[in-house]
Design a protein around this motif. Structure first.
Motif, short mmCIF file in Angstrom:
data_model
loop_
_atom_site.label_atom_id
_atom_site.label_comp_id
_atom_site.label_asym_id
_atom_site.label_seq_id
_atom_site.Cartn_x
_atom_site.Cartn_y
_atom_site.Cartn_z
N GLN A 40 40.22 31.66 16.06
CA GLN A 40 39.92 32.85 15.26
C GLN A 40 41.15 33.23 14.45
O GLN A 40 42.27 33.24 14.97
CB GLN A 40 39.53 34.00 16.18
CG GLN A 40 39.25 35.31 15.46
CD GLN A 40 38.65 36.33 16.41
OE1 GLN A 40 37.77 36.03 17.20
NE2 GLN A 40 39.15 37.56 16.34
N LYS A 41 40.93 33.49 13.17
CA LYS A 41 41.99 33.99 12.28
C LYS A 41 41.55 35.34 11.76
O LYS A 41 40.36 35.55 11.49
CB LYS A 41 42.19 33.03 11.12
CG LYS A 41 43.25 33.50 10.12
CD LYS A 41 43.20 32.70 8.82
CE LYS A 41 42.07 33.16 7.92
NZ LYS A 41 42.15 32.60 6.56
N ILE A 42 42.50 36.26 11.63
CA ILE A 42 42.15 37.56 11.05
C ILE A 42 43.08 37.88 9.88
O ILE A 42 44.24 37.49 9.88
CB ILE A 42 42.21 38.70 12.10
CG1 ILE A 42 43.62 38.86 12.69
CG2 ILE A 42 41.19 38.45 13.21
CD1 ILE A 42 43.75 40.06 13.63
N ASP A 43 42.52 38.54 8.90
CA ASP A 43 43.31 39.14 7.83
C ASP A 43 43.38 40.63 8.11
O ASP A 43 42.35 41.27 8.40
CB ASP A 43 42.67 38.90 6.47
CG ASP A 43 42.72 37.44 6.05
OD1 ASP A 43 43.64 36.73 6.50
OD2 ASP A 43 41.84 37.02 5.27
N VAL A 44 44.58 41.18 8.04
CA VAL A 44 44.76 42.61 8.31
C VAL A 44 45.49 43.27 7.15
O VAL A 44 46.23 42.61 6.40
CB VAL A 44 45.55 42.85 9.62
CG1 VAL A 44 44.86 42.19 10.80
CG2 VAL A 44 47.00 42.35 9.50
#
Length: 394
Positions: free
Chosen positions: A198-202
């Motif tokens: 899982q990758k997230i952009d914040v």
């Protein structure tokens, strides 16, 4: 006799491996088609990748040599496409603990790239990042594509070894770059592990000006809005104990980001919190708000090397050389291969480093018969599988 749409090459799978393969094939042929079950390129593992380009640290060995060659090639390749596709800001690699730090110290004599000490870590100027969708869309902008297209039937024409897809498309050669979804590969020795990430952009008020890597990766910040910046954090690792012979739903579904059979919402939330915590262990990431979450299954081989080239036809090879099952050595060139069928798979978590190099190598093999590195061909998998068969028969 049905009338087919005919192509010299059909590439199946529109992640970075498939997009790069289509691009390099298009330099030699105007008859290339890229197909994918998703409605856009770069879904699945490639879409969920942080797409960080970073050196592999360690003692000299064949795998490290492959990563080093791939990193040099891919970095230059991305630069050559378009100026703004590659963000070359450098990466600071930080040891996780004292044991890791001792290892880093022992690796210094084997460094393949320039570096300097930076705080608790080591800064490598070659460290870079690309945007997965931007890269894949650029690579395929002049390629014929057939997206949102599910392949339910793939069979070989015995007369000329061409391939028929869904009784609609005819291809002289097929290249499978389908990652963890191996439904179209019938050979039992072709063993892939799905490692979910899982990758997230914040958004954040923090502004890292380089990439960082410790137990997770942090990207250089880009302006978002007002006084906020967008930062990518990745990636987590999960293996699910699913019996793929019973249910392979998670890697077969078109958009895993909307699937809740294995990767449930509570796991997504927990992984996001974990990534934010790991990032804050590297540098402060303040006033965080999650903007986007991407999930994908990275395809890894048991020995971590990728799989490239034609597939050994196990049934025909054993029929021709039954003494294979007694442990006899057979030269790769003497084995029976599945003609006009090629693969790129098993790139693991380094897809954006490995794939352009592997794609160029495979296209050179297909077009010019240039020999592939023996460490990445499927022959090694077949040998191990045949040896296990021998042991089972004892």
């Amino acid at each position: 006799m049905p009338k087919y749409l005919e192509y010299d090459y059909v590439v199946v799978g529109a992640g970075i491996a498939g997009c790069a393969t289509s691009y390099f094939l298009s330099e030699h042929s105007d008859s290339v088609l890229l197909v994918d079950k998703n409605e856009k390129v770069t879904f699945g593992a490639s879409g969920a990748a942080g797409a960080f380009l970073s050196p592999l640290l360690g003692k000299d060995n064949a795998f490290k040599s492959l990563i080093t060659k791939s990193l040099k090639f891919s970095t230059q390749f991305y630069k050559s496409l378009k100026n703004d596709l590659l963000t070359n800001c450098g990466v600071c690699r930080i040891p996780k603990n004292q044991e890791d730090r001792d290892k880093f110290e022992s690796y210094k004599t084997s460094m393949d790239f320039e570096y300097e000490e930076m705080g608790d870590g080591y800064f490598f100027p070659i460290g870079s990042q690309v945007n997965p969708s931007d890269i894949c869309e650029y690579l395929t902008k002049d390629i014929n594509t057939k997206l949102n297209y599910e392949i339910n039937d793939l069979k070989q024409n015995e007369d000329d070894n061409s391939w028929i897809i869904n009784n609609e498309i005819k291809a002289k050669d097929i290249i499978l770059t389908t990652g963890a979804d191996t439904r179209l590969i019938k050979e039992k020795y072709f063993n892939i592990r799905a490692v979910w990430g899982q990758k997230i952009d914040v958004s954040s008020t923090s502004k890292p000006n380089i990439n960082y890597h410790k137990e997770c990766s942090i990207s250089k910040a880009i302006p978002y809005k007002d006084d906020l910046y967008k930062v990518s954090l990745g990636a987590t690792h999960h293996r699910f104990d699913c019996d793929k012979d019973i249910c392979n739903y998670c890697v077969e579904v078109a958009n895993i980001n909307s699937c809740s059979r294995c990767y449930k919402s509570d796991m997504v939330d927990a992984d996001s919190l974990k990534l934010i915590s790991l990032a804050n262990d590297i540098i402060p990431i303040d006033n965080v708000n999650v903007l986007d979450v991407k999930i994908g299954a990275r395809a890894s081989s048991l020995d971590y090397f990728p799989m490239v080239g034609k597939l050994v036809d196990s049934a025909k090879s054993i029929e021709a050389y039954p003494h294979i099952l007694n442990g006899s050595f057979i030269k790769e060139e003497n084995l029976k291969m599945i003609e006009n069928l090629h693969v790129i798979n098993g790139v693991g978590g380094r897809g954006f480093v490995l794939s352009p190099y592997l794609a160029k190598s495979l296209v050179d093999n297909i077009i010019n018969e240039k020999e592939l590195d023996s460490n990445i061909t499927t022959y090694r998998l077949f040998k191990r599988w045949a040896k296990r068969l021998k042991n089972k028969k004892k």
